[in-house]
Design a protein around this motif. Structure first.
Motif, mmCIF file in Angstrom:
data_model
loop_
_atom_site.group_PDB
_atom_site.id
_atom_site.type_symbol
_atom_site.label_atom_id
_atom_site.label_comp_id
_atom_site.label_asym_id
_atom_site.label_seq_id
_atom_site.Cartn_x
_atom_site.Cartn_y
_atom_site.Cartn_z
ATOM 1 N N ASP A 148 0.821 -1.219 0.000
ATOM 2 C CA ASP A 148 0.000 0.000 0.000
ATOM 3 C C ASP A 148 0.850 1.262 0.000
ATOM 4 N N ILE A 160 2.975 4.888 6.807
ATOM 5 C CA ILE A 160 2.025 5.711 7.560
ATOM 6 C C ILE A 160 2.748 6.356 8.747
ATOM 7 N N ALA A 177 3.940 0.823 3.994
ATOM 8 C CA ALA A 177 2.950 1.837 3.621
ATOM 9 C C ALA A 177 3.408 3.227 4.077
ATOM 10 N N GLN A 221 -6.464 0.192 13.707
ATOM 11 C CA GLN A 221 -6.342 0.071 12.258
ATOM 12 C C GLN A 221 -5.041 -0.629 11.894
ATOM 13 N N HIS A 253 -1.878 -1.664 9.472
ATOM 14 C CA HIS A 253 -1.049 -1.040 8.423
ATOM 15 C C HIS A 253 0.010 -2.019 7.978
ATOM 16 N N ASN A 254 0.241 -2.068 6.675
ATOM 17 C CA ASN A 254 1.337 -2.884 6.166
ATOM 18 C C ASN A 254 2.654 -2.169 6.396
ATOM 19 N N ASP A 309 -2.455 0.071 14.776
ATOM 20 C CA ASP A 309 -2.224 1.319 15.516
ATOM 21 C C ASP A 309 -3.171 1.428 16.710
ATOM 22 N N SER A 338 2.673 -6.682 9.097
ATOM 23 C CA SER A 338 1.755 -5.580 9.381
ATOM 24 C C SER A 338 1.637 -5.391 10.888
#
Ligand SMILES: *Cc1c(COP(=O)(O)O)cnc(C)c1O
Length: 387
Positions: A44, A180, A178, A172, A174-175, A168, A165
């Motif tokens: 992502d 983030i 990504a 959520q 997250h990979n 958070d 992954s």
């Protein structure tokens, strides 16, 4: 010898490489972008820049974040030397943040304390490089919150962690890659890693300008894009060197292998995870510290590492495993204890958690083609080696 890690190649992988060998481009051709897109799709990430190794990608990432000789970089002492060397390539200073027991990743609480102290002394780092040890993500939401508060950039060394992954604070997922909670994330495609291109690295980012800089520096700092040039282009042959770059290009041969391997990323991780579960239950009541996986994390399980209790002689255990044909290994000799780093003033006792862990660390074989029979032999040999 059962090795500690090895690649898993399919007929499709071999056919993909063969197809490139029969095509027009061995380098700087269409396979590079296809590989970059495959990694972006899996993680992502909006932008991905391939290079000839993760070491090169880490260097490109430091350059893109404008790391200068007066700057500082902090990383984990429990890593391969490349995580720290990338800062030295830019002339910057390196320091380390100790690890937490269990995950053996950079300790966010230690980072917090060190940032506070550095801020008071006017000695903050420009970049922090957390390393996702063994394939498990560091506590990126917390590390990101801390670094943001002090204006510190983050490069994730995710050489172990493609396909991993984490979750958070608001639940959520997250990979890794990504970005983030980081500026840039670097993967390695060396044959012992999760996915291989023979040799190779790739940096992902959400920042188009960082991607552009890494792309240009990967190939001599040269652009062929008229929009990036100073003055007018002389014609379609024309290029300009905008900065001092390197030749860190990946070949299309490597990229084709990498892209083909990426189609099996989920299978690789599923197989590794199943093997790890067998190890974890076998060692449940043994006098060893098993890796602790934070519940909300999905590890890529690049490494399966145990830490032996201090009453065991790790060297004797290691030698007896090797003598039995089991290719155990040790990850990692703390970087600050390498002679080259000692010459900068580091010494024993500087990062006690990393040193204590190292004294008992033992990496057992883990790779997709490891059979249950082979794994059972590893377990039996370890039981005998522990006496
Ligand atoms: C393998 C590795 C690297 C270097 O990767 P190359 O692709 O061999 O340059 C860097 N950091 C870590 C943590 C690694 O495991």
């Amino acid at each position: 010898m059962i090795p500690y890690g090895r690649q898993s190649l399919s007929e499709e992988d071999i056919a993909a490489v063969e197809a490139v060998l029969r095509s027009d481009f061995l380098t700087t051709g269409p396979a590079i972008e296809a590989f970059e897109q495959a990694v972006c799709a899996a993680t992502d990430a909006p932008f991905g820049v391939a290079a000839n190794s993760a070491t090169s990608s880490l260097h490109l990432a430091c350059l893109a974040l404008d790391l200068q000789p007066e700057d500082r970089v902090w990383t984990s002492p429990n890593s391969f030397v490349a995580s720290a060397n990338c800062a030295l390539y830019c002339g910057a200073q390196v320091d380390f943040v100790d690890i937490e027991p269990g995950s053996w990743n950079m300790d966010a609480a230690a980072l917090e304390a060190k940032l506070q102290q550095a801020a008071a002394q006017g000695a903050l780092p420009k970049i922090v490089i957390p390393v996702h040890f063994g394939g498990q993500s560091c506590d990126m939401p917390r590390i990101h919150a801390l670094c943001s508060a002090y204006g510190v950039k983050i490069i994730e060394d995710a050489s172990h962690a493609i396909g991993a992954s984490y979750t958070d604070d608001v639940g959520q997922s997250h990979n890794v890659g990504a970005c983030i909670h980081s500026d840039i994330c670097v993967f390695s495609f060396h044959p012992v890693k999760i996915v291989t291109s023979g040799e190779g690295g790739l940096a992902t980012t959400r920042d188009a300008a960082l991607a552009q800089t890494m792309l240009e520096l990967r190939s001599h700092g040269i652009t062929r894009d008229p929009a990036r040039m100073q003055g007018e282009s002389h014609g379609s042959w024309y290029y300009q060197q905008l900065a001092l770059g390197w030749n860190y290009r990946m070949t299309d041969i490597q990229a084709a292998l990498g892209a083909s391997q990426m189609t099996r990323l989920q299978d690789f991780i599923t197989t590794r995870t199943a093997l790890v579960q067998r190890y974890q239950s076998a060692f449940q009541d043994w006098p060893v510290h098993r890796p602790h996986l934070h519940q909300e994390n999905r590890s890529a399980w690049h490494l399966y590492v145990l830490c032996l209790e201090s009453r065991f002689d790790r060297r004797a255990v290691f030698d007896s495993m090797r003598a039995a044909g089991i290719g155990v290994n040790v990850h990692y000799i703390p970087i600050h204890l390498q002679p080259y780093y000692r010459r900068m003033g580091f010494s024993e006792g500087d990062f006690p958690q990393a040193e204590r862990y190292y004294n008992g660390a033992l990496t057992l074989p883990l790779y997709p083609d490891l059979t249950h029979e082979q794994q059972d032999r590893v377990i039996t040999c370890l039981w005998e080696a522990l006496g």
